[in-house]
Motif scaffolding. Sequence first.
Motif, PDB file in Angstrom:
ATOM      1  N   GLN A  58       0.786  -1.319  -0.162  1.00 33.83           N
ATOM      2  CA  GLN A  58      -0.227   0.159   0.174  1.00 33.83           C
ATOM      3  C   GLN A  58       1.002   1.527  -0.262  1.00 33.83           C
ATOM      4  OE1 GLN A  58      -2.857   0.351   0.200  1.00 33.83           O
ATOM      5  NE2 GLN A  58      -3.374   2.857   0.919  1.00 33.83           N
ATOM      6  N   ALA A  59       2.130   1.331   0.737  1.00 33.09           N
ATOM      7  CA  ALA A  59       2.702   2.445   1.118  1.00 33.09           C
ATOM      8  C   ALA A  59       4.033   2.942  -0.509  1.00 33.09           C
ATOM      9  CB  ALA A  59       3.640   2.215   1.573  1.00 33.09           C
ATOM     10  N   GLU A  60       4.200   1.821  -1.326  1.00 30.97           N
ATOM     11  CA  GLU A  60       4.605   1.859  -2.271  1.00 30.97           C
ATOM     12  C   GLU A  60       3.174   2.148  -3.758  1.00 30.97           C
ATOM     13  OE1 GLU A  60       5.775  -1.499  -5.408  1.00 30.97           O
ATOM     14  OE2 GLU A  60       6.949  -1.980  -3.949  1.00 30.97           O
ATOM     15  N   ALA A  61       2.604   1.435  -3.445  1.00 28.31           N
ATOM     16  CA  ALA A  61       1.711   2.419  -4.277  1.00 28.31           C
ATOM     17  C   ALA A  61       1.241   3.604  -4.027  1.00 28.31           C
ATOM     18  CB  ALA A  61       0.378   1.374  -4.072  1.00 28.31           C
ATOM     19  N   GLN A  62       0.960   3.849  -2.810  1.00 28.90           N
ATOM     20  CA  GLN A  62       0.811   5.511  -2.368  1.00 28.90           C
ATOM     21  C   GLN A  62       1.969   6.568  -3.185  1.00 28.90           C
ATOM     22  OE1 GLN A  62      -2.193   6.860  -0.522  1.00 28.90           O
ATOM     23  NE2 GLN A  62      -1.596   8.508  -1.666  1.00 28.90           N
ATOM     24  N   GLU A  92      -0.892   1.057 -14.233  1.00 30.04           N
ATOM     25  CA  GLU A  92      -0.161  -0.020 -14.676  1.00 30.04           C
ATOM     26  C   GLU A  92      -0.184   0.115 -13.172  1.00 30.04           C
ATOM     27  OE1 GLU A  92       5.102  -0.120 -14.092  1.00 30.04           O
ATOM     28  OE2 GLU A  92       4.025   1.537 -15.310  1.00 30.04           O
ATOM     29  N   ILE A  93      -1.074   0.667 -11.943  1.00 31.20           N
ATOM     30  CA  ILE A  93      -1.782   0.915 -10.803  1.00 31.20           C
ATOM     31  C   ILE A  93      -2.104  -0.275 -11.055  1.00 31.20           C
ATOM     32  CG2 ILE A  93      -1.922   2.113  -9.175  1.00 31.20           C
ATOM     33  CD1 ILE A  93      -0.676   4.813 -10.806  1.00 31.20           C
ATOM     34  N   ILE A  94      -2.886  -0.203 -11.509  1.00 29.06           N
ATOM     35  CA  ILE A  94      -4.461  -1.280 -11.079  1.00 29.06           C
ATOM     36  C   ILE A  94      -3.752  -2.307 -11.541  1.00 29.06           C
ATOM     37  CG2 ILE A  94      -6.593  -2.079 -12.260  1.00 29.06           C
ATOM     38  CD1 ILE A  94      -7.238   0.940 -12.940  1.00 29.06           C
ATOM     39  N   ASP A  95      -2.754  -2.646 -12.645  1.00 27.60           N
ATOM     40  CA  ASP A  95      -2.451  -3.995 -12.707  1.00 27.60           C
ATOM     41  C   ASP A  95      -1.740  -4.848 -11.607  1.00 27.60           C
ATOM     42  OD1 ASP A  95      -2.946  -3.830 -15.025  1.00 27.60           O
ATOM     43  OD2 ASP A  95      -1.875  -3.366 -16.688  1.00 27.60           O
ATOM     44  N   LYS A  96      -0.766  -3.694 -11.084  1.00 26.06           N
ATOM     45  CA  LYS A  96       0.466  -4.261 -10.031  1.00 26.06           C
ATOM     46  C   LYS A  96      -0.028  -4.133  -8.679  1.00 26.06           C
ATOM     47  CE  LYS A  96       4.820  -2.707 -10.471  1.00 26.06           C
ATOM     48  NZ  LYS A  96       5.809  -1.530 -10.337  1.00 26.06           N
ATOM     49  N   TYR A  97      -0.855  -3.004  -8.416  1.00 27.55           N
ATOM     50  CA  TYR A  97      -1.472  -2.643  -7.409  1.00 27.55           C
ATOM     51  C   TYR A  97      -3.233  -2.650  -6.599  1.00 27.55           C
ATOM     52  CZ  TYR A  97       2.981  -0.778  -7.109  1.00 27.55           C
ATOM     53  OH  TYR A  97       4.669  -0.025  -7.610  1.00 27.55           O
ATOM     54  N   GLY A  98      -3.598  -3.955  -7.610  1.00 25.26           N
ATOM     55  CA  GLY A  98      -5.330  -3.466  -7.920  1.00 25.26           C
ATOM     56  C   GLY A  98      -5.382  -4.350  -5.885  1.00 25.26           C
ATOM     57  N   ALA A  99      -5.290  -5.258  -5.628  1.00 21.81           N
ATOM     58  CA  ALA A  99      -5.147  -5.510  -4.123  1.00 21.81           C
ATOM     59  C   ALA A  99      -5.760  -4.247  -2.805  1.00 21.81           C
ATOM     60  CB  ALA A  99      -4.665  -7.171  -3.674  1.00 21.81           C
ATOM     61  N   THR A 100      -4.925  -3.443  -2.764  1.00 20.86           N
ATOM     62  CA  THR A 100      -4.772  -2.087  -2.303  1.00 20.86           C
ATOM     63  C   THR A 100      -5.917  -1.174  -2.664  1.00 20.86           C
ATOM     64  OG1 THR A 100      -3.417  -0.780  -3.964  1.00 20.86           O
ATOM     65  CG2 THR A 100      -2.087  -2.899  -2.484  1.00 20.86           C
ATOM     66  N   ASP A 101      -6.049   0.055  -2.035  1.00 19.09           N
ATOM     67  CA  ASP A 101      -6.530   0.725  -1.806  1.00 19.09           C
ATOM     68  C   ASP A 101      -5.598   1.658  -2.794  1.00 19.09           C
ATOM     69  OD1 ASP A 101      -8.157  -0.506   0.200  1.00 19.09           O
ATOM     70  OD2 ASP A 101      -7.326   1.159   2.070  1.00 19.09           O
ATOM     71  N   SER A 106      -7.223   3.748  -8.233  1.00 21.90           N
ATOM     72  CA  SER A 106      -6.894   3.603  -9.875  1.00 21.90           C
ATOM     73  C   SER A 106      -8.293   3.775 -10.771  1.00 21.90           C
ATOM     74  CB  SER A 106      -5.859   3.340 -10.051  1.00 21.90           C
ATOM     75  OG  SER A 106      -4.688   3.631  -9.129  1.00 21.90           O
ATOM     76  N   GLU A 107      -8.866   2.829 -10.281  1.00 23.86           N
ATOM     77  CA  GLU A 107      -9.987   1.964 -11.069  1.00 23.86           C
ATOM     78  C   GLU A 107     -10.931   3.449 -11.658  1.00 23.86           C
ATOM     79  OE1 GLU A 107     -11.255  -0.585 -12.116  1.00 23.86           O
ATOM     80  OE2 GLU A 107     -10.141  -2.456 -11.526  1.00 23.86           O
ATOM     81  N   ASP A 133     -16.475   2.833   0.234  1.00 25.71           N
ATOM     82  CA  ASP A 133     -17.692   3.065   1.137  1.00 25.71           C
ATOM     83  C   ASP A 133     -18.157   4.549   1.545  1.00 25.71           C
ATOM     84  OD1 ASP A 133     -17.612   0.208   1.507  1.00 25.71           O
ATOM     85  OD2 ASP A 133     -15.963  -0.412   2.735  1.00 25.71           O
ATOM     86  N   GLU A 134     -16.854   5.211   0.619  1.00 27.65           N
ATOM     87  CA  GLU A 134     -17.577   6.750   0.700  1.00 27.65           C
ATOM     88  C   GLU A 134     -18.205   7.520  -0.443  1.00 27.65           C
ATOM     89  OE1 GLU A 134     -16.385   9.994  -0.346  1.00 27.65           O
ATOM     90  OE2 GLU A 134     -17.105  10.166   1.131  1.00 27.65           O
TER      91      GLU A 134
END
Length: 225
Positions: A58-62, A92-101, A106-107, A133-134
């Motif tokens: 998550q930190a890397e994705a951020q 690319e962020i969706i592909d690499k970090y799709g499991a994160t917030d 990014s979607e 949820d926002e």
Amino acid sequence: MAKKQQHEDSFENVESALTKTEQFIEDNQRLISFIAIALIVIVGGYWAFKKLYMQPLQAEAQENIFQAQQYFEKDSFNLALNGDGMNPGFLEIIDKYGATDVGELSEYYAGICHLQMGNFEDAIEYLKGFSTDEPLLKATAQGAIGDAYLETGDMAGAIEWYKKATSLDNEMITPLYLFKLGLLYEETGEKEKALEAYSTIKKKYEESTEGRQIDKYITRVKISG
């Protein structure tokens, strides 16, 4: 005497139940041990997954989404979506970090980028894939899906998603989508629904941009009806 007998019977029942429990534990000791170990492994594994894998990811994705967000804010939607060769874009962020917030957010960004670039089917796909949820962000995404459907000429789809967006009571965006609903209802000849949408703006959001000009639309519907 009867009370004494009753007490002794109760004691024997309890003793019997305890004996059966002890016997069950003794007979199934290996199974119980296996279940206990499995629970420890599951709980420990989940903690390790969340703490040692998901939090760093998550930190890397951020960190990686920063430049894409900067391009987005400057309306450089192609660069925001696809990256600049040095910094990743939302895809690319969706592909690499799709499991994160961050990957989930990014979607939303990708959907808005596609909408702004005229890729309406892609916009619908990404925005429908986005969940949050926002409430305000959720309603904004729903309204954007309505915009995309409208651009494709699908008025029924646009109405469906504008209605979802107006389920939120928010002075900033609700009157906007009520207004769009009203215009579409007029376009499709549903005058009563158009009047209802405009009247809701008049009643609840009179101080909004849409509310300050809504009287003429209410009058127009009444005259044409």
